[in-house]
Design a protein around this motif. Structure first.
Motif, PDB file in Angstrom:
ATOM      1  N   THR A  13      57.329  39.853  96.154  1.00 34.34           N
ATOM      2  CA  THR A  13      56.233  41.112  96.513  1.00 34.34           C
ATOM      3  C   THR A  13      55.189  41.242  96.691  1.00 34.34           C
ATOM      4  O   THR A  13      53.663  41.749  96.128  1.00 34.34           O
ATOM      5  N   GLN A  14      54.247  39.462  97.037  1.00 30.11           N
ATOM      6  CA  GLN A  14      52.963  39.733  97.659  1.00 30.11           C
ATOM      7  C   GLN A  14      52.389  40.596  98.453  1.00 30.11           C
ATOM      8  O   GLN A  14      51.411  40.909  98.384  1.00 30.11           O
TER       9      GLN A  14
ATOM     10  N   THR B 190      49.352  50.709  95.111  1.00 32.00           N
ATOM     11  CA  THR B 190      49.012  51.163  93.567  1.00 32.00           C
ATOM     12  C   THR B 190      49.081  50.473  92.766  1.00 32.00           C
ATOM     13  O   THR B 190      48.829  50.243  91.075  1.00 32.00           O
ATOM     14  N   THR B 191      50.188  49.712  93.119  1.00 27.29           N
ATOM     15  CA  THR B 191      50.813  48.242  91.637  1.00 27.29           C
ATOM     16  C   THR B 191      51.247  46.934  92.292  1.00 27.29           C
ATOM     17  O   THR B 191      51.276  46.775  93.315  1.00 27.29           O
ATOM     18  N   GLU B 192      51.164  46.164  91.130  1.00 28.10           N
ATOM     19  CA  GLU B 192      51.439  44.693  91.640  1.00 28.10           C
ATOM     20  C   GLU B 192      53.105  44.781  90.391  1.00 28.10           C
ATOM     21  O   GLU B 192      53.070  45.099  89.893  1.00 28.10           O
ATOM     22  N   ALA B 193      53.530  43.126  91.027  1.00 26.82           N
ATOM     23  CA  ALA B 193      54.026  42.874  90.504  1.00 26.82           C
ATOM     24  C   ALA B 193      54.279  42.795  88.783  1.00 26.82           C
ATOM     25  O   ALA B 193      55.235  43.633  88.038  1.00 26.82           O
ATOM     26  N   THR B 194      53.089  42.418  87.872  1.00 28.22           N
ATOM     27  CA  THR B 194      52.868  42.974  87.062  1.00 28.22           C
ATOM     28  C   THR B 194      52.489  44.102  85.533  1.00 28.22           C
ATOM     29  O   THR B 194      53.145  44.278  85.115  1.00 28.22           O
TER      30      THR B 194
ATOM     31  N   PRO C  43      38.897  37.984  89.281  1.00 18.55           N
ATOM     32  CA  PRO C  43      38.484  36.263  90.018  1.00 18.55           C
ATOM     33  C   PRO C  43      39.259  36.742  91.222  1.00 18.55           C
ATOM     34  O   PRO C  43      39.133  35.869  92.190  1.00 18.55           O
ATOM     35  N   LYS C  44      40.063  36.890  91.259  1.00 20.87           N
ATOM     36  CA  LYS C  44      41.270  36.606  92.142  1.00 20.87           C
ATOM     37  C   LYS C  44      41.822  38.027  92.428  1.00 20.87           C
ATOM     38  O   LYS C  44      42.487  39.163  92.365  1.00 20.87           O
ATOM     39  N   ARG C  45      40.692  38.250  94.183  1.00 17.61           N
ATOM     40  CA  ARG C  45      40.682  39.555  94.629  1.00 17.61           C
ATOM     41  C   ARG C  45      41.267  39.997  95.099  1.00 17.61           C
ATOM     42  O   ARG C  45      42.016  39.097  95.891  1.00 17.61           O
ATOM     43  N   ASN C  46      42.564  40.791  95.679  1.00 15.86           N
ATOM     44  CA  ASN C  46      42.826  40.989  96.447  1.00 15.86           C
ATOM     45  C   ASN C  46      42.200  42.195  97.266  1.00 15.86           C
ATOM     46  O   ASN C  46      43.238  43.417  97.278  1.00 15.86           O
ATOM     47  N   GLY C  47      41.833  41.855  98.199  1.00 14.02           N
ATOM     48  CA  GLY C  47      41.664  43.289  99.134  1.00 14.02           C
ATOM     49  C   GLY C  47      41.624  43.511 100.415  1.00 14.02           C
ATOM     50  O   GLY C  47      41.314  44.365 100.927  1.00 14.02           O
ATOM     51  N   HIS C  48      43.333  42.677 100.901  1.00 12.63           N
ATOM     52  CA  HIS C  48      43.530  43.277 102.204  1.00 12.63           C
ATOM     53  C   HIS C  48      44.910  44.113 102.250  1.00 12.63           C
ATOM     54  O   HIS C  48      45.313  43.713 101.328  1.00 12.63           O
ATOM     55  N   VAL C  49      45.110  44.214 102.996  1.00 10.74           N
ATOM     56  CA  VAL C  49      46.180  45.383 103.531  1.00 10.74           C
ATOM     57  C   VAL C  49      46.619  44.128 103.662  1.00 10.74           C
ATOM     58  O   VAL C  49      46.725  43.019 104.573  1.00 10.74           O
TER      59      VAL C  49
END
Lengths: 758, 288
Positions: free
Chosen positions: A426-427, A439-443, B282-288
């Protein structure tokens, strides 16, 4: 997609029964080179276009075709006055006007036809027709329809079917009750309606069209044109898909009317938007259920009231409500049942055949009820289903005893016990609810598992004279099979060849075009019936040819019939000592046979809905793992496992294709596919807004097992496999979403707001 | 249709448009062709921009990104534009299918000016300037000046969208979008959000919930005061939650066949809170 299927009888060497024979149209369809019915061309042809009602209910005061006729390039403008024969047509009841005369009853009802030199001229001319409508309030509430003023001379109740079985006053120690709803699904086939009609010199017409049932098209067309059936010759043109939507007439009659009037070839092609208005849909359903069970979980009685919205015209609503009612309790043993089935008429778009045919709607209800009952009993839902599973020798709620194979418990067990493979990580947002929208993260998600099992009849029921016709001609060692079976994607195109190879011991088989001129009806490509019916007809025709050859050779060689065999293009004695080439044997004389094949007869249902109305049954189960984002109401199905009662697999790849495709169609109904209506008006008649599952909505499917218990009486023991995957998949998806959210979710499709705002 | 012109330079395109100001501009066709096929539009002449080299360029400078109007969604996703404006790439990725993204352009998205246009909320948060040119000269407009209503722009006859210029920002940026399925959808609700570490500001814009592309100006200011800018833009999750609620009050969604106003407003709140958590965590998740 992953497959863990148990496939037996597979023989890939001889390209006969059981072999993985590749569809000839598969690669051309993917590459875009397949000739669809919209690719037809003729010299000097005209384009036809249909003017449709913008109103769900209105009286036609007047129609002025003058401005349209005056348009340069327009050759004809036709209205109801120009219909030479019967004014109405219909599959079961002739209640639908060829063109509306005085009254329109749904949005999209055809009112007038135009033929012109160019499609855009035809379209503009249709817009120039002046129709004065006196608009009236439409009847759109199916539950109000029976009491409402009739909107059609035939009344608002298309069919009422009540089933009373056992002791209808029986009660159980535990009861659960629920009200369920299913939205209007579209078949969303490839290749919108299209075809070409050409007038002949004798006042007849030749029609090339994508359809499901050539001969019943022919009889309806001939009656409305006022000519003999033999004067209408229909040939199947390239079909994308059908799923029931091509069983009723759409543009067939209109094409022929214009061709006879103008004496020119006429071509019509619906746009996708028009296609949504031009064919019948799956019936929306409103269902109330009460299940009674013992403390131990044995079903005592099921009560249900099922209302199907048939829309403005009858189509096959009568047969659909019969299926909904007959299979209302699912593949379970229930001593007593009281089912009220009602198919009603409204000013909504007409509904008719669609894959699963009434069993889809009630499966959603009965499986929701079984889960509810398991909760009430504090019982494992799989165990509850196994405890009540129907088996051969048991009786349906119609009183009919199951005499064929029916491995319900095995299907449930195999599906339930199959391990789920490791799920994709789910990464990647694409594996999460919301998919590419990020829209959604695994959490943010909760996981649920759902299970459902469903069943239906194979072939036509209730005493219908159901048959198929086929001819086989063996000449120069090549077999030519002629059958009017419409290939709509189900696989007859390879199956007919596989059967001929197996029966005649040759390799080269030609399947002639499906047409009405030289062969009798094959029946409809629906009801999971063509493998059995037309497959049976082809098998019988080939057998007859084989018998003729055997008889000749037996006499010639002085060898008993039992001592001869056809194999590898030869006829030979069992020991192989004496042999002759079939190609040489049939070089100077062709061996020919034609047959009509029927399944065992069925009976009508009596006034209590009892009787041996059905031929055979097939079941399937689905297990669904869904991740749900409850805050946004978004769903990502992570995996689906299925098992199916198939009788015998005749072409493994096509079997897998049917199961994956049918499952996807069920996923669509559970989560997104719905024709949205606003007072009879279709709000989303396009693939922009009527959405079907993409690869990010449809997970891998594991086929835990094909349960192969050959069906007595069926050619090769094979059951139809096209419909069962669509029946239980919707219910299993809904169950998984319920498990993830703890919500009731009594309606499909489940919309994001149904989860997020509840 | 009488005429299709395929100019090979910007000058030729502009002179064609000056001579025929009613020509319909084709810049990818992913909206226009749908309308033509449905019979909703019957253009008498078409100006097709696919071969105008000036519109197909992009340039990235230390502070700004210049993107020609003919740059496709696929190019936005797969070139250095994606690193310079991650949220724009995220928005481009949500548009249609690969063939649609190969054809559709940023200029086309602007020209259609739909509230559901996926790149538009991102442009609003990156202080986009829309460059318009006619034979008479050039104009530069902000998005809210350019887009004046649902599918309405202030383009004048003879004027073409030639490019968009955006800020490069220091800090996280996000685009989140909801549709009726997991890909290939028209937006039911979308949120673009930028946390600008240099100016210590938050910018948030919304799609499909208003006649235009509204910014949540009040909520932006409220959040900027509550972000710990000195500690890697740290934020209390409860603040993000309340930010979402505040953002959802700064739009005017409606009921239609795609969704309801109530769901859209709710969804905007959830998306805005999540977007803020993502750019601030802190943990950024900004990419496709």
């Amino acid at each position: 997609m992953s497959r863990q299927a148990t496939i037996t009888h597979t023989n890939t060497a001889n390209r006969g029964i059981g072999a993985d024979v590749t569809r000839p149209d598969g690669i051309p369809k993917v590459q875009g080179s397949f000739a669809f019915s919209s690719d037809l061309w003729a010299d000097d042809f005209l384009w036809g276009h249909t003017l449709r009602s913008p109103h769900a209910s209105a009286r036609i005061v007047s129609i002025d075709i003058g401005p349209a006729l005056a348009t340069t390039g327009v050759h004809a403008v036709l209205t109801a006055e120009d219909v030479p024969g019967q004014l109405n047509f219909g599959l079961e009841h002739g209640d639908q006007p060829v063109l509306a005369a005085n009254q329109v009853r749904y949005v999209g009802e055809p009112v007038a036809l135009v033929a012109a030199d160019h499609p855009d001229i035809a379209r503009r001319a249709a817009e120039a027709i002046v129709v004065y409508y006196e608009v009236t309030e439409p009847l759109t509430d199916s539950e109000a329809a029976p009491q409402a003023a009739p909107i059609h001379p035939d009344g608002n109740v298309i069919r009422q079917l009540n089933i009373r079985h056992g002791n209808i006053n029986a009660t159980g120690e535990v009861t659960v009750e629920g009200t369920y709803e299913v939205g209007m699904q579209d078949q969303a086939f490839m290749g919108p309606e299209s075809g070409m009609a050409l007038p002949d010199e004798d006042g007849g017409v030749e029609l090339f069209v994508s359809t499901q049932w050539l001969h019943v098209d022919r009889s309806q067309i001939a009656a409305c044109l006022g000519i003999a059936e033999a004067q209408v010759r229909i040939t199947l043109a390239g079909v994308g898909g059908a799923f029931g939507a091509r069983e009723d007439l759409s543009l067939q009659l209109h094409l022929c009317l214009l061709a006879l009037y103008t004496q020119k070839p006429i071509k019509m092609v619906y746009s996708r938007d028009e296609s949504f208005l031009g064919h019948v849909h799956r019936h929306p359903a409103k269902m109330w259920y009460r299940h009674h069970a013992t403390r131990q979980g044995r079903l005592v009685k099921v009560e249900a009231r099922i209302v199907l919205d048939g829309g403005a015209y009858a189509s096959s609503s009568g047969a659909v409500i019969a299926n909904a009612a007959c299979f209302a309790v699912g593949p379970y043993k229930v001593g007593s049942a009281h089912i009220e089935g009602l198919a009603v008429r409204t000013n909504n778009p007409p509904c008719g055949a669609m894959r699963g045919f009434g069993a889809v709607q009630t499966c959603f209800a009965h499986e929701s009820q079984m889960d509810k009952l398991a909760v009430a009993l504090e019982m494992d839902p799989i165990e509850l289903r196994l405890l009540n599973a129907l088996a051969p020798g048991d009786r349906l709620i119609t009183g009919q005893q199951i005499t064929g194979t029916f491995p319900v418990a095995e299907v449930i067990r195999q599906c339930a016990e199959a391990p789920t493979p490791e799920l994709a990580p789910t990464q990647d947002h694409r594996n999460l609810p919301g998919g590419s929208g990020r829209t959604t993260e695994a959490t943010d998600t909760a996981r649920g598992e759902g299970f459902a099992v469903g069943f239906k009849n194979l072939m036509f029921s209730e005493g219908f004279d159901d048959f198929s016709s086929a001819a086989c001609r063996l000449a120069d060692g090549v077999a030519t099979i002629t059958c009017a079976c419409a290939e709509v994607g189900q696989g007859f195109v390879t199956l007919a060849q596989q059967i001929a190879r197996t029966e005649l011991g040759i390799d080269e088989v030609i399947l002639a075009p499906a047409q009405t001129a030289t062969i009798g009806s094959a029946g409809s490509t629906s009801a999971s019936r063509q493998t059995w019916m037309s497959g049976g007809a082809v098998q019988a025709a080939c057998n007859k040819v084989r018998s003729l050859i055997l008889a000749d050779i037996s006499a010639k060689w002085g060898v008993h019939l039992d001592g001869l065999v056809l194999r590898d293009g030869l006829i030979c004695t069992l020991d192989g000592q004496q042999q002759a080439s079939l190609a040489e044997l049939t070089a100077n004389r062709a061996y020919e046979a034609d047959v009509v094949y029927r399944h065992a007869p069925t009976e009508a249902l009596d006034e209590n809905g009892q009787g041996n109305a059905h031929v055979s049954f097939a079941c399937a189960a689905h297990k669904v793992i869904a991740d749900v984002d409850p805050d946004l109401g978004l769903v990502r199905i992570r995996h689906i496992t299925t098992a199916q009662d198939v009788g015998r697999i005749l072409n493994p790849t096509q079997a897998v294709g049917q199961i994956e495709g049918g499952t996807a169609q069920g996923v669509g109904l559970a989560l997104m596919e719905e024709i949205v209506l606003d007072n009879g008006l279709v709000r989303n008649a396009s693939f922009t807004d009527y959405v079907i599952p993409t690869t990010l909505d449809m997970p891998d499917v594991t086929i835990a097992a094909f349960i192969e218990e050959p069906e007595p009486g069926a050619p090769y023991g094979a059951k139809g496999i096209g419909e069962p995957p669509t029946i239980s998949s919707s219910a299993a998806v809904a169950a998984a979403v319920r498990a993830a959210t703890g919500l009731d979710l009594p309606r499909i499709p489940i919309r994001p707001a149904d989860i997020a705002l509840s | 249709m009488n005429r299709v012109v395929l100019p090979l330079s910007l000058q030729e395109a502009l002179s064609t448009l000056t001579a025929d100001p009613d020509a319909t501009v084709l810049a990818g066709g992913t909206d226009l062709m749908v309308e033509i096929n449905r019979g909703m539009r019957r253009p008498t002449s078409v100006l097709a921009l696919a071969k105008v080299p000036e519109l197909r360029r992009w340039e990235i400078t230390p502070n700004r990104i210049h993107i020609g109007a003919g740059v496709t969604y696929t190019e936005i996703m797969t070139t250095e534009i994606a690193q310079a404006a991650p949220a724009l790439a995220q928005a481009a990725r949500t548009v249609g299918s690969p063939p649609i993204r190969n054809a559709g352009t940023l200029g086309g998205n602007l020209g259609t000016a739909s509230p559901a246009g996926d790149t538009l909320p991102v442009l609003a948060t990156l202080n986009a300037t829309i460059l318009l040119q006619s034979a008479n000269g050039q104009r530069q407009l902000q998005l809210d000046e350019f887009m004046v209503g649902v599918k309405r722009t202030c383009l004048e006859p003879g004027e073409l969208i030639i490019a968009t210029e955006l800020d490069r920002t220091n800090g996280g940026q996000e685009y989140l979008k909801i549709g009726p399925r997991n890909a290939m959808v028209i937006s039911m609700a979308g949120v673009a959000l930028v946390a600008d570490l240099d100016t210590r500001s938050v910018r948030c814009a919304m799609g499909s919930v208003d006649a235009g592309i509204p910014r949540a100006l009040k909520a932006e200011a409220w959040a900027a005061e509550r972000i710990d800018w000195d500690n890697g833009a740290a934020i209390d999750p409860a603040v993000a939650q309340e930010f979402g609620q505040r953002v959802s009050t700064e739009c005017s969604p409606i009921d239609d066949h795609r969704s309801t106003a109530a769901y859209r407003r709710h969804a905007i709140g959830v998306l805005a809170a999540r977007a803020l958590n993502r750019v601030c965590s802190p943990k950024r998740n900004g990419h496709v």
